[in-house]
Design a protein around this motif. Structure first.
Motif, PDB file in Angstrom:
ATOM      1  N   ALA A 219       0.817  -1.217   0.000  1.00 40.32           N
ATOM      2  CA  ALA A 219       0.000   0.000   0.000  1.00 40.32           C
ATOM      3  C   ALA A 219       0.848   1.264   0.000  1.00 40.32           C
ATOM      4  CB  ALA A 219      -0.923  -0.001   1.212  1.00 40.32           C
ATOM      5  N   GLY A 220       2.177   1.110   0.059  1.00 44.55           N
ATOM      6  CA  GLY A 220       3.064   2.261   0.048  1.00 44.55           C
ATOM      7  C   GLY A 220       3.100   3.007   1.361  1.00 44.55           C
ATOM      8  N   GLU A 221       2.744   2.355   2.455  1.00 45.81           N
ATOM      9  CA  GLU A 221       2.735   3.000   3.765  1.00 45.81           C
ATOM     10  C   GLU A 221       4.087   2.827   4.465  1.00 45.81           C
ATOM     11  OE1 GLU A 221      -0.577   2.127   6.293  1.00 45.81           O
ATOM     12  OE2 GLU A 221      -1.887   1.685   4.587  1.00 45.81           O
ATOM     13  N   VAL A 222       4.409   3.753   5.324  1.00 48.11           N
ATOM     14  CA  VAL A 222       5.614   3.653   6.138  1.00 48.11           C
ATOM     15  C   VAL A 222       5.376   2.607   7.228  1.00 48.11           C
ATOM     16  CG1 VAL A 222       7.175   4.868   7.693  1.00 48.11           C
ATOM     17  CG2 VAL A 222       6.233   6.047   5.699  1.00 48.11           C
ATOM     18  N   ILE A 223       6.325   1.704   7.398  1.00 50.24           N
ATOM     19  CA  ILE A 223       6.220   0.690   8.450  1.00 50.24           C
ATOM     20  C   ILE A 223       6.903   1.238   9.693  1.00 50.24           C
ATOM     21  CG2 ILE A 223       6.800  -1.674   9.126  1.00 50.24           C
ATOM     22  CD1 ILE A 223       6.819  -2.394   6.158  1.00 50.24           C
ATOM     23  N   ARG A 224       6.180   1.237  10.797  1.00 53.30           N
ATOM     24  CA  ARG A 224       6.694   1.818  12.039  1.00 53.30           C
ATOM     25  C   ARG A 224       6.673   0.765  13.153  1.00 53.30           C
ATOM     26  NH1 ARG A 224       3.677   6.131   9.805  1.00 53.30           N
ATOM     27  NH2 ARG A 224       4.968   7.987   9.379  1.00 53.30           N
ATOM     28  N   PRO A 225       7.651  -0.112  13.178  1.00 56.62           N
ATOM     29  CA  PRO A 225       7.716  -1.086  14.272  1.00 56.62           C
ATOM     30  C   PRO A 225       8.337  -0.447  15.508  1.00 56.62           C
ATOM     31  CG  PRO A 225       9.544  -1.436  12.800  1.00 56.62           C
ATOM     32  CD  PRO A 225       8.727  -0.317  12.201  1.00 56.62           C
ATOM     33  N   ASN A 226       8.006  -0.978  16.670  1.00 58.23           N
ATOM     34  CA  ASN A 226       8.654  -0.477  17.889  1.00 58.23           C
ATOM     35  C   ASN A 226      10.071  -1.032  18.020  1.00 58.23           C
ATOM     36  OD1 ASN A 226       7.436  -3.069  18.431  1.00 58.23           O
ATOM     37  ND2 ASN A 226       7.946  -2.756  20.592  1.00 58.23           N
ATOM     38  N   SER A 227      10.379  -2.091  17.266  1.00 60.50           N
ATOM     39  CA  SER A 227      11.720  -2.677  17.260  1.00 60.50           C
ATOM     40  C   SER A 227      11.839  -3.589  16.050  1.00 60.50           C
ATOM     41  CB  SER A 227      11.961  -3.490  18.542  1.00 60.50           C
ATOM     42  OG  SER A 227      13.168  -4.225  18.452  1.00 60.50           O
ATOM     43  N   LEU A 228      13.071  -3.779  15.576  1.00 56.73           N
ATOM     44  CA  LEU A 228      13.323  -4.727  14.484  1.00 56.73           C
ATOM     45  C   LEU A 228      13.687  -6.108  14.999  1.00 56.73           C
ATOM     46  CD1 LEU A 228      15.484  -2.533  12.060  1.00 56.73           C
ATOM     47  CD2 LEU A 228      13.034  -3.041  11.881  1.00 56.73           C
ATOM     48  N   GLU A 229      13.831  -6.260  16.318  1.00 59.57           N
ATOM     49  CA  GLU A 229      14.368  -7.485  16.899  1.00 59.57           C
ATOM     50  C   GLU A 229      13.355  -8.565  17.247  1.00 59.57           C
ATOM     51  OE1 GLU A 229      17.576  -7.988  16.871  1.00 59.57           O
ATOM     52  OE2 GLU A 229      17.722  -5.996  15.964  1.00 59.57           O
ATOM     53  N   PRO A 230      12.075  -8.267  17.512  1.00 56.39           N
ATOM     54  CA  PRO A 230      11.142  -9.337  17.893  1.00 56.39           C
ATOM     55  C   PRO A 230      11.100 -10.445  16.849  1.00 56.39           C
ATOM     56  CG  PRO A 230      10.178  -7.209  18.357  1.00 56.39           C
ATOM     57  CD  PRO A 230      11.436  -6.934  17.581  1.00 56.39           C
ATOM     58  N   VAL A 231      10.880 -11.664  17.327  1.00 55.90           N
ATOM     59  CA  VAL A 231      10.925 -12.832  16.448  1.00 55.90           C
ATOM     60  C   VAL A 231       9.592 -13.578  16.477  1.00 55.90           C
ATOM     61  CG1 VAL A 231      13.393 -13.108  16.818  1.00 55.90           C
ATOM     62  CG2 VAL A 231      11.767 -14.424  18.217  1.00 55.90           C
ATOM     63  N   VAL A 295       3.598  -3.495  16.962  1.00 55.82           N
ATOM     64  CA  VAL A 295       4.122  -3.528  18.328  1.00 55.82           C
ATOM     65  C   VAL A 295       4.334  -4.976  18.760  1.00 55.82           C
ATOM     66  CG1 VAL A 295       3.734  -2.933  20.740  1.00 55.82           C
ATOM     67  CG2 VAL A 295       2.983  -1.376  18.932  1.00 55.82           C
ATOM     68  N   GLN A 296       5.564  -5.339  19.021  1.00 55.63           N
ATOM     69  CA  GLN A 296       5.918  -6.667  19.511  1.00 55.63           C
ATOM     70  C   GLN A 296       6.920  -6.505  20.645  1.00 55.63           C
ATOM     71  OE1 GLN A 296       3.475  -8.612  17.801  1.00 55.63           O
ATOM     72  NE2 GLN A 296       5.061 -10.134  17.422  1.00 55.63           N
ATOM     73  N   ASP A 297       6.916  -7.443  21.574  1.00 49.56           N
ATOM     74  CA  ASP A 297       7.819  -7.406  22.719  1.00 49.56           C
ATOM     75  C   ASP A 297       9.135  -8.094  22.350  1.00 49.56           C
ATOM     76  OD1 ASP A 297       9.165  -7.595  25.118  1.00 49.56           O
ATOM     77  OD2 ASP A 297       7.429  -8.284  26.265  1.00 49.56           O
ATOM     78  N   PRO A 298      10.262  -7.372  22.317  1.00 51.18           N
ATOM     79  CA  PRO A 298      11.547  -7.987  21.949  1.00 51.18           C
ATOM     80  C   PRO A 298      11.991  -9.081  22.916  1.00 51.18           C
ATOM     81  CG  PRO A 298      11.689  -5.580  21.877  1.00 51.18           C
ATOM     82  CD  PRO A 298      10.411  -5.916  22.561  1.00 51.18           C
ATOM     83  N   ALA A 299      11.429  -9.097  24.131  1.00 54.42           N
ATOM     84  CA  ALA A 299      11.835 -10.101  25.123  1.00 54.42           C
ATOM     85  C   ALA A 299      11.205 -11.463  24.864  1.00 54.42           C
ATOM     86  CB  ALA A 299      11.466  -9.624  26.527  1.00 54.42           C
ATOM     87  N   LEU A 300      10.176 -11.515  24.036  1.00 56.69           N
ATOM     88  CA  LEU A 300       9.476 -12.784  23.786  1.00 56.69           C
ATOM     89  C   LEU A 300      10.185 -13.545  22.671  1.00 56.69           C
ATOM     90  CD1 LEU A 300       5.774 -11.551  23.997  1.00 56.69           C
ATOM     91  CD2 LEU A 300       7.155 -12.618  25.792  1.00 56.69           C
ATOM     92  N   LYS A 301      11.144 -14.362  23.050  1.00 60.24           N
ATOM     93  CA  LYS A 301      11.959 -15.094  22.078  1.00 60.24           C
ATOM     94  C   LYS A 301      11.960 -16.601  22.313  1.00 60.24           C
ATOM     95  CE  LYS A 301      15.292 -11.295  21.386  1.00 60.24           C
ATOM     96  NZ  LYS A 301      15.027 -11.075  19.957  1.00 60.24           N
ATOM     97  N   HIS A 302      11.322 -17.045  23.398  1.00 59.64           N
ATOM     98  CA  HIS A 302      11.418 -18.455  23.774  1.00 59.64           C
ATOM     99  C   HIS A 302      10.025 -19.056  23.927  1.00 59.64           C
ATOM    100  CE1 HIS A 302      15.627 -17.508  24.489  1.00 59.64           C
ATOM    101  NE2 HIS A 302      15.242 -16.525  25.273  1.00 59.64           N
TER     102      HIS A 302
END
Length: 341
Positions: A219-231, A295-302
């Motif tokens: 859609a050509g929108e800007v992606i605004r994540p709170n972090s690039l690290e969440p998995v 919005v994702q929590d970077p601490a949730l990896k396990h």
């Protein structure tokens, strides 16, 4: 071969129903769902509509559907009818607690709906296999014990939500019915699913990260994540459909529970990079949670948030998930063709 799919007008189950019909021109599918075919589903099933029967009824009311099913030559069942009350993805959505809106309905549909279907199945000898569609929501937030290992099916089960609790309880009921009545039955625990036919429905209104990124990018929108690290262990709906069919086809199932996922984790940054390969001008900006559109929590990896061990289904079938980037690009192509044309 006639496959009964409960919840088949929704997201993953509609893809399963279509995959079943596409692979064999003589196959038939019966869908049992409280909702009929919406506009997207009508378009999706149009090429195979002559081999699809849709029974619109509440899974909790067998008097409304059992006679109709009796008239069909059902040989296999995938029970996917469920309520998925998940709220996550943006700051505003994270404030909602959808489970609090009608908790009894969640337990009734997810657990007692399973019992109703099992009661029908056990009285029909033509049903040679039943697959119950469970979820990674049955797992706890931490594990396995050794760092870097994918999450296996044995252990680490500690559901915290009514959704996860009802799913795990249903798994146990499926196992007991299998033992009591000689059913060939198994449960599949899905990782984070996105892909074709992912849309808001009566029972589910949640979009995983790949869905959001794909739509924002196209859609050509800007992606605004709170972090690039969440998995997440993200798996495309078409791959899930093929995995379930592989289990239906398997001569023998050696396990009662099977994970279905990619077997690895992917970060938000990875997925944005894949999207940029298709949309070179894509812009992504790290934003504060209250201004982010992902919005994702970077601490949730396990645990349930990490990679799922898929060795069981790889041992019992020839199914393998597609590489993550390949599956994601295929989904972007599907959106462009079916949602934006």
């Amino acid at each position: 071969m006639t496959l009964l799919v409960t919840g088949g007008t929704g997201f993953v189950m509609s893809v399963l129903a279509r995959e079943w019909l596409d692979r064999d021109p003589k196959a038939r599918t019966v869908i049992l769902d409280r909702s009929g075919l919406d506009a997207m589903a009508q378009k999706y099933f149009a090429p195979v509509r002559d081999r699809l029967t849709v029974i619109t009824a509440d899974i909790l009311d067998p008097s409304a559907w059992s006679a109709a099913l009796d008239a069909e030559d059902i040989t296999a069942i995938v029970h996917g009818a469920t309520i998925t009350p998940i709220s996550r993805g943006s700051a505003s959505e994270a404030k909602r607690q959808p489970e609090a809106e009608d908790p009894a309905r969640i337990v009734d549909v997810n657990l007692m709906g399973t019992v109703r279907m099992l009661d029908w199945a056990r009285n029909h000898s033509g049903v040679r296999r039943l697959v119950y569609v469970s979820s990674g929501a049955i797992y706890r937030h931490h594990g396995p014990d050794w760092s870097g290992e994918p999450l296996p099916e044995d252990g680490y089960v500690a559901p915290l939500t009514l959704y996860g609790i009802s799913k795990f309880a249903s798994e146990m009921v499926v196992n007991r019915y299998a033992d009591l009545f000689g059913l060939s039955a198994a449960s599949v625990r899905l990782a984070s699913v996105y892909g074709p036919m992912d849309r808001a429905t009566e029972s589910r209104n949640f979009r995983h990260v790949p869905n959001r990124i794909a739509h924002f990018a196209l859609a050509g929108e800007v992606i605004r994540p709170n972090s690039l690290e969440p998995v997440g262990d993200y798996i495309q709906s078409s791959d899930v459909a093929r995995a379930i069919i592989a289990l239906l086809d398997a001569p023998q199932l050696r396990y009662r529970h099977y994970n279905i996922g990619s077997g690895t984790t992917t970060t938000i940054g990875d997925i944005i990079g894949w999207a940029r390969e298709r949309v070179p001008g894509l812009t992504a900006e790290i934003s504060a949670a209250d201004k982010a559109n992902i919005v994702q929590d970077p601490a949730l990896k396990h645990g349930m948030w990490g990679a799922y061990d898929i060795a069981r289904i790889e041992r019992d079938t020839n199914w393998r998930p597609r590489p993550g980037k390949e599956a994601f690009h295929a989904y972007m192509d599907w959106i462009a063709e079916h949602e934006m044309s």
